[in-house]
Scaffold this active site. Structure first.
Site, PDB file in Angstrom:
ATOM      1  N   ASP A  91     -19.993  22.282   8.684  1.00 46.42           N
ATOM      2  CA  ASP A  91     -18.654  21.524   8.113  1.00 46.42           C
ATOM      3  C   ASP A  91     -17.552  22.422   8.506  1.00 46.42           C
ATOM      4  O   ASP A  91     -16.398  22.220   8.682  1.00 46.42           O
ATOM      5  CB  ASP A  91     -18.274  21.112   6.863  1.00 46.42           C
ATOM      6  CG  ASP A  91     -18.747  21.814   5.846  1.00 46.42           C
ATOM      7  OD1 ASP A  91     -19.429  23.063   6.069  1.00 46.42           O
ATOM      8  OD2 ASP A  91     -18.541  21.944   5.108  1.00 46.42           O
TER       9      ASP A  91
ATOM     10  N   GLU B 258     -29.706  28.974  14.676  1.00 47.80           N
ATOM     11  CA  GLU B 258     -28.594  30.195  15.311  1.00 47.80           C
ATOM     12  C   GLU B 258     -29.271  31.274  16.004  1.00 47.80           C
ATOM     13  O   GLU B 258     -29.178  32.077  16.486  1.00 47.80           O
ATOM     14  CB  GLU B 258     -27.417  30.449  14.414  1.00 47.80           C
ATOM     15  CG  GLU B 258     -26.651  29.110  13.402  1.00 47.80           C
ATOM     16  CD  GLU B 258     -27.299  28.509  12.297  1.00 47.80           C
ATOM     17  OE1 GLU B 258     -28.704  28.230  12.907  1.00 47.80           O
ATOM     18  OE2 GLU B 258     -26.479  27.953  12.012  1.00 47.80           O
TER      19      GLU B 258
ATOM     20  N   HIS C 113     -21.962  28.177   1.200  1.00 52.70           N
ATOM     21  CA  HIS C 113     -22.740  29.077   1.859  1.00 52.70           C
ATOM     22  C   HIS C 113     -22.001  30.250   1.445  1.00 52.70           C
ATOM     23  O   HIS C 113     -21.961  31.445   2.725  1.00 52.70           O
ATOM     24  CB  HIS C 113     -22.145  28.980   3.349  1.00 52.70           C
ATOM     25  CG  HIS C 113     -22.375  27.452   3.994  1.00 52.70           C
ATOM     26  ND1 HIS C 113     -23.754  26.105   3.744  1.00 52.70           N
ATOM     27  CD2 HIS C 113     -22.142  26.563   4.644  1.00 52.70           C
ATOM     28  CE1 HIS C 113     -23.992  25.670   4.669  1.00 52.70           C
ATOM     29  NE2 HIS C 113     -22.538  25.558   5.370  1.00 52.70           N
TER      30      HIS C 113
ATOM     31  N   GLY D 187     -36.483  44.423  21.567  1.00 51.70           N
ATOM     32  CA  GLY D 187     -37.467  44.453  20.856  1.00 51.70           C
ATOM     33  C   GLY D 187     -37.830  43.240  20.202  1.00 51.70           C
ATOM     34  O   GLY D 187     -38.892  43.568  19.166  1.00 51.70           O
TER      35      GLY D 187
ATOM     36  N   ASP E 243     -48.251  34.524  22.838  1.00 46.96           N
ATOM     37  CA  ASP E 243     -48.634  32.651  21.732  1.00 46.96           C
ATOM     38  C   ASP E 243     -47.816  33.598  20.605  1.00 46.96           C
ATOM     39  O   ASP E 243     -47.284  32.588  20.032  1.00 46.96           O
ATOM     40  CB  ASP E 243     -49.892  32.934  22.028  1.00 46.96           C
ATOM     41  CG  ASP E 243     -50.857  34.131  21.460  1.00 46.96           C
ATOM     42  OD1 ASP E 243     -50.130  35.399  21.499  1.00 46.96           O
ATOM     43  OD2 ASP E 243     -51.900  33.823  21.280  1.00 46.96           O
TER      44      ASP E 243
ATOM     45  N   GLY F 160     -53.693  36.354  19.795  1.00 50.01           N
ATOM     46  CA  GLY F 160     -52.651  36.942  18.226  1.00 50.01           C
ATOM     47  C   GLY F 160     -51.615  37.643  18.831  1.00 50.01           C
ATOM     48  O   GLY F 160     -51.339  37.882  20.020  1.00 50.01           O
TER      49      GLY F 160
HETATM   50  N1  TPP Z   1     -40.809  40.761  14.935  1.00 47.16           N
HETATM   51  C1  TPP Z   1     -39.737  40.648  15.678  1.00 47.16           C
HETATM   52  C2  TPP Z   1     -38.715  39.889  15.855  1.00 47.16           C
HETATM   53  N2  TPP Z   1     -40.197  41.354  16.508  1.00 47.16           N
HETATM   54  C3  TPP Z   1     -40.870  42.433  16.796  1.00 47.16           C
HETATM   55  N3  TPP Z   1     -41.028  43.165  17.104  1.00 47.16           N
HETATM   56  C4  TPP Z   1     -42.044  42.575  15.826  1.00 47.16           C
HETATM   57  C5  TPP Z   1     -42.322  41.529  14.606  1.00 47.16           C
HETATM   58  C6  TPP Z   1     -43.516  43.610  16.415  1.00 47.16           C
HETATM   59  N4  TPP Z   1     -44.027  43.074  17.077  1.00 47.16           N
HETATM   60  C7  TPP Z   1     -44.379  43.729  18.187  1.00 47.16           C
HETATM   61  S1  TPP Z   1     -45.071  42.420  19.267  1.00 47.16           S
HETATM   62  C8  TPP Z   1     -45.672  41.969  18.602  1.00 47.16           C
HETATM   63  C9  TPP Z   1     -44.904  42.048  17.190  1.00 47.16           C
HETATM   64  C10 TPP Z   1     -45.343  40.977  16.418  1.00 47.16           C
HETATM   65  C11 TPP Z   1     -47.139  41.197  18.771  1.00 47.16           C
HETATM   66  C12 TPP Z   1     -46.578  40.340  20.249  1.00 47.16           C
HETATM   67  O1  TPP Z   1     -47.607  39.600  20.490  1.00 47.16           O
HETATM   68  P1  TPP Z   1     -47.403  38.247  21.567  1.00 47.16           P
HETATM   69  O2  TPP Z   1     -46.724  37.561  21.826  1.00 47.16           O
HETATM   70  O3  TPP Z   1     -48.895  37.540  21.424  1.00 47.16           O
HETATM   71  O4  TPP Z   1     -48.086  39.370  22.545  1.00 47.16           O
HETATM   72  P2  TPP Z   1     -49.387  39.993  22.948  1.00 47.16           P
HETATM   73  O5  TPP Z   1     -48.940  41.295  22.812  1.00 47.16           O
HETATM   74  O6  TPP Z   1     -50.211  39.227  22.703  1.00 47.16           O
HETATM   75  O7  TPP Z   1     -49.430  40.172  24.456  1.00 47.16           O
END
Ligand code: TPP
Length: 552
Positions: free
Chosen positions: A27, A50, A114, A406, A433, A462
């Protein structure tokens, strides 16, 4: 029609080359949004949240030079803050406009929604100070010149800016700008230029071999064309770091690949580290792209060109813009009578795999064959970015990753932003994933806007990169299993996407072939072994595990 502060701001954004505004309504910014909708050359791009909007703006800025984001006070801006911090860390000029309560309510200290309920309306602006290069709380009196100041600072420093725009201030009458916004660097001291030229000439003359190493700041400070021209005129052995990938035509003589410190391919490592002189342009040696600071380059051996200063050996020339340093070195190289040897060393190719098993090797080889000149390739943090580092990019490819900040999930909305900036280019997104589960909502925006990216969803069950660092079998590295190929359908009523799930190399090749001709959004779920990681990542994760346990 009356000309308002809102119009002034939108016109100025337009002048900076920004034709889209990403964000989420609230708003406190709704009336301003009416001005956006009425604007003839600036389009509103609604996002699902966002954080995604901030990532989308970042991706747009990487392709367009600058971007803008609109959120509402408190709840909206704080959701965006991670994305803006990423833009700050990786030097992207994203203008963050925050719709705020009217000035009178702020002055009375009213307990508005907010807020933290304490009558202080500056909490969030103070938070923004840490991650933006310029900030302004706009009033009817200061709005026009503060907008100009923040835009000028943000664009010239290539970092985000913050504008707190109370609803009533946006609707205040203003005068159309009479002159374009000047974003010119300060003039360089002539004596500094002369000294630099002499010192650079002497350094070049005494060096029997010269290599050039470029990184992302060269992209941010618009040096891509100048560097390419330099390499065309007087070829040198040259490489990029992962963040600067895409700067050069990677098929050209002299380009040798991606430098990653000790994790580099042997030929790349030797060519860079054994050169008598390495000209570094816009380089920042950060941990994950150097396998934990394993680069072997001495100060004596390098000329280090940064945005506003250059070092030759141990002497700094401050106030020298990157563009001038690059131009002077280019001209000096041209004048050099005998040129330095540039052995014909092709970038390392991916190992051939004939097993037929769909693993990291097979994946990257298939992706390599799929890429075309002019693609925009995005690779998320995780196995994707490190696998993509080994690709040889066709000419004119833009490569987007976020290895310094990252933040996982970044690339999906960034792909949406990049495709918004460049509707005619093909966008290829590689995302894990785990990462995709953070920001998948923007798939809906892609479908709404009839975008047709090719998305490779790497399903290795994972957080594989985390498994490689620590806790391979631990439950915290598992994620909820999703039915990925059903998602586009759930996100759009009249779904135009085509989706596949592949478990074998031959299937991947087949669907990539179909994807190359597709006129629709393509989502390919690539099922990969849980513990399989690219070689480069192996070197990086061992170093990260060591450093995280306190060893250096
Ligand atoms: N949260 C955020 C916002 N950024 C991060 N870098 C992390 C947590 C820690 N982190 C880095 S890589 C990763 C995590 C949780 C896993 C990535 O998994 P995926 O996208 O499945 O890639 P894969 O390594 O399995 O190919």
């Amino acid at each position: 029609m009356r000309y308002l502060v809102a119009d002034y701001l939108l016109d100025r954004l337009n002048e900076c080359g920004i034709t889209h505004l990403f964000g989420v309504p609230g708003d406190y910014n709704l009336r301003f949004l009416d001005n956006v909708i009425e604007h003839p050359t600036l389009a509103w791009v609604g996002c699902a949240n966002e954080l995604n909007a901030a990532y989308a703006a970042d991706g747009y800025a990487r392709c367009n030079g600058a971007a803008a984001l609109l959120t509402t006070f408190g709840v909206g801006e704080l959701s965006a803050i991670n994305g803006i911090a990423g833009s700050y860390a990786e030097y992207l000029p994203v203008i963050h406009i925050v719709g705020a309560p009217c000035l009178a309510a702020q002055q009375r200290g009213e307990l508005m929604h907010h807020t933290l309920g304490d009558g202080d309306f500056q909490h969030f602006a103070r938070m923004a100070k840490e991650i933006t290069v310029a900030q302004a709380a706009l009033t009817p009196e200061n709005a026009c010149y503060e907008i100009d100041r923040v835009l000028r600072e943000s664009l010239s420093k290539s970092r985000p800016g913050y504008l707190l725009l109370p609803g009533d201030v946006a609707q205040t009458p203003a005068t159309k700008p009479a002159h374009p916004l000047a974003i010119t660097p300060c003039a360089t001291d002539g004596a500094v230029l002369d000294d630099f030229r002499k010192a650079a000439q002497a350094k070049l003359a005494e060096s029997r071999s010269v290599a050039l190493l470029a990184d992302f700041l060269a992209l941010r400070y618009a040096q891509q064309k100048a560097l390419q021209q330099w390499m065309d005129d007087t070829p040198l052995v040259h490489a990029t770091l992962l963040m600067g990938k895409g700067l050069f035509d990677e098929g050209q003589q002299g380009f040798i690949g991606t430098y990653s410190g000790a994790a580099s391919e042997e030929g790349v490592k030797t060519a860079i580290e054994s050169a008598e002189l390495v000209i570094c342009v816009g380089v920042k040696f950060t941990d994950t792209i150097t396998a934990g600071f394993t680069q072997q380059l001495t100060a004596r051996q390098t000329i280090d060109i940064q945005p506003d200063a250059t070092r030759i050996g141990d002497r700094w020339f401050s106030g020298l813009p990157m563009s001038q340093a690059v131009e002077i070195l280019h001209q000096l190289c041209k004048r050099q009578v005998s040129h330095w040897p540039v052995p014909w060393q092709k970038p390392p190719t991916l190992p051939v795999c004939e097993s037929g098993i769909l693993d990291q090797h097979a994946l990257w080889q298939t992706v390599q064959d799929f890429l075309q000149p002019g693609d925009i390739v995005l690779a998320d943090q995780g196995t994707a970015a490190f696998g993509a580092a080994t690709l040889t990019l066709p000419a004119g490819t833009t490569f987007i990753a976020q290895p310094l900040w990252g933040s996982i999930g970044y690339t999906l909305p960034a792909a949406f932003g990049a495709q918004t900036a460049c509707p005619r280019r093909r966008v290829v997104l590689l995302i894990g994933d785990g990462s995709a589960q953070l920001t998948i909502q923007e798939l809906g925006s892609m479908l709404r806007d009839e975008q047709k990216p090719v998305i490779l969803l790497l399903n290795n069950d994972g957080y594989t990169v985390e498994r490689a660092i620590h806790g391979a079998e631990q439950r915290y590295n598992d994620i909820a299993p999703w039915n990925w190929t059903q998602l586009p359908q759930a996100m759009q009523l009249h779904c135009q996407a085509q989706c596949w799930r592949v478990t074998e190399t031959v299937q991947l090749k087949e669907v990539m072939h179909k994807a190359a001709k597709a006129q629709r959004l393509t989502l390919i779920e690539v099922v990969l072994p849980v513990q399989d990681i690219p070689e480069l990542l192996q070197a990086v994760t061992s170093s990260l595990a060591r450093r995280n346990s306190g060893e250096s």
